[in-house]
Scaffold this motif. Sequence first.
Motif, short mmCIF file in Angstrom:
data_model
loop_
_atom_site.label_atom_id
_atom_site.label_comp_id
_atom_site.label_asym_id
_atom_site.label_seq_id
_atom_site.Cartn_x
_atom_site.Cartn_y
_atom_site.Cartn_z
N THR A 1 0.81 -1.21 0.00
CA THR A 1 0.00 0.00 0.00
C THR A 1 0.85 1.26 0.00
O THR A 1 0.32 2.36 0.07
N ARG A 2 2.15 1.15 -0.04
CA ARG A 2 3.01 2.33 -0.04
C ARG A 2 2.88 3.06 -1.37
O ARG A 2 2.79 2.45 -2.43
N LYS A 3 2.91 4.38 -1.29
CA LYS A 3 2.59 5.20 -2.45
C LYS A 3 3.52 4.94 -3.63
O LYS A 3 3.09 4.87 -4.78
N TRP A 4 4.82 4.80 -3.35
CA TRP A 4 5.79 4.64 -4.44
C TRP A 4 6.38 3.24 -4.48
O TRP A 4 7.49 3.05 -4.95
N ALA B 1 0.88 10.07 4.39
CA ALA B 1 1.60 10.05 3.11
C ALA B 1 0.76 10.54 1.95
O ALA B 1 1.29 11.07 0.97
N HIS B 2 -0.55 10.41 2.02
CA HIS B 2 -1.41 10.80 0.91
C HIS B 2 -2.03 12.18 1.10
O HIS B 2 -2.91 12.58 0.34
N VAL B 3 -1.58 12.91 2.12
CA VAL B 3 -2.08 14.26 2.37
C VAL B 3 -1.20 15.26 1.63
O VAL B 3 0.02 15.26 1.80
N ALA B 4 -1.82 16.09 0.82
CA ALA B 4 -1.06 17.06 0.02
C ALA B 4 -0.51 18.17 0.91
O ALA B 4 -1.05 18.48 1.98
N GLY B 5 0.58 18.77 0.45
CA GLY B 5 1.16 19.91 1.15
C GLY B 5 1.48 21.01 0.17
O GLY B 5 1.55 20.80 -1.05
N GLU B 6 1.70 22.22 0.69
CA GLU B 6 2.01 23.35 -0.19
C GLU B 6 3.43 23.24 -0.76
O GLU B 6 3.68 23.65 -1.89
N PHE B 7 4.34 22.67 0.02
CA PHE B 7 5.69 22.43 -0.49
C PHE B 7 5.81 20.95 -0.83
O PHE B 7 5.59 20.08 0.01
N VAL B 8 6.19 20.69 -2.07
CA VAL B 8 6.33 19.31 -2.54
C VAL B 8 7.76 19.10 -3.00
O VAL B 8 8.28 19.87 -3.81
N PHE B 9 8.40 18.10 -2.47
CA PHE B 9 9.76 17.73 -2.82
C PHE B 9 9.69 16.76 -3.99
O PHE B 9 9.23 15.63 -3.85
N GLU C 1 8.06 12.48 -0.56
CA GLU C 1 8.46 13.00 -1.86
C GLU C 1 7.41 12.68 -2.93
O GLU C 1 6.61 11.77 -2.78
N ASN C 2 7.45 13.44 -4.00
CA ASN C 2 6.78 13.07 -5.24
C ASN C 2 7.85 12.59 -6.21
O ASN C 2 8.81 13.32 -6.47
N ILE C 3 7.70 11.40 -6.71
CA ILE C 3 8.64 10.91 -7.72
C ILE C 3 8.15 11.40 -9.07
O ILE C 3 7.04 11.06 -9.51
N ILE C 4 8.96 12.21 -9.72
CA ILE C 4 8.58 12.86 -10.96
C ILE C 4 9.38 12.25 -12.10
O ILE C 4 10.60 12.40 -12.17
#
Length: 268
Positions: free
Chosen positions: A29-32, A49-57, A101-104
């Motif tokens: 169930t881990r996001k990445w 982990a699934h809560v959005a934030g204003e600063f995204v790494f 983190e967001n993996i982009i």
Amino acid sequence: MLSRWHCVLIASASLAVLAFGQRRELFGTRKWAMYEHEMQDPVEDPPDAHVAGEFVFGRLRYRSNREGRAYARWGIDCNKSDRIFLDTLRRLTRVHTQSIENIIDIESDGVFDSPFLFAVSPNDWRLSPSHAERLRKFFDRGGFLMVDDFHGDRDWNGFMAGMRQIDPDVRVIELGDNEPIFHIAYDLTDRVQVPGQNVVHGPGYEKDGVIPHWRGIIDSEGRIIVAICFNMDIGDGWEFADDPDYPEKFSAHALRLGVNYALYALTH
């Protein structure tokens, strides 16, 4: 009696449920989780982990000629280092920070969703024309990139080859002590070379990267758009901040530097 079409639909739905169950079993169930085989140090997700934030790494998932090993080059220190840094940013500032983190993927326009990108070992990145164009647009739209963990002349040349694909007229400067990026939260006039965990009890540097450099690439208005940690390993300073064998002075400096860079990206 069910029609042939209904039987096909039921069979398709059953296969979809089975595939989802297999994917859940494989990735959890881990996001990445789907990228964990490319990460060096994956860890469990925090509850939010699934809560959005204003600063995204944004951790940049790029291509390299050294894929297919135990982990991919983009995934060095990932994702433990990212999360220790983000937890620190939350504790030491009032920035509303996303906990993970967001993996982009460099193939994706998701690049434009994270104004702050972080790339490890960019000497090994392999940029296609479309990758370079996407990153050029990212900078044109106000994006900020922090690069880390590459060492010596050969690594520098590999990094710059990619940067010149993005911008043939790219301009690199040495960041002086008076640069705002070193004073936005912490005064970092006295900076130290942050070593990788593999050399912290040895020479303190890798390859021929004896002298640390804090460099920047600036745009036409003088704004730093790429913060370059050269002949250093800031990511290890984050990753091993909870390791008693890794000296605290290096982790403390690495975390403060990251906080300054993040705040600079948000305010400039």
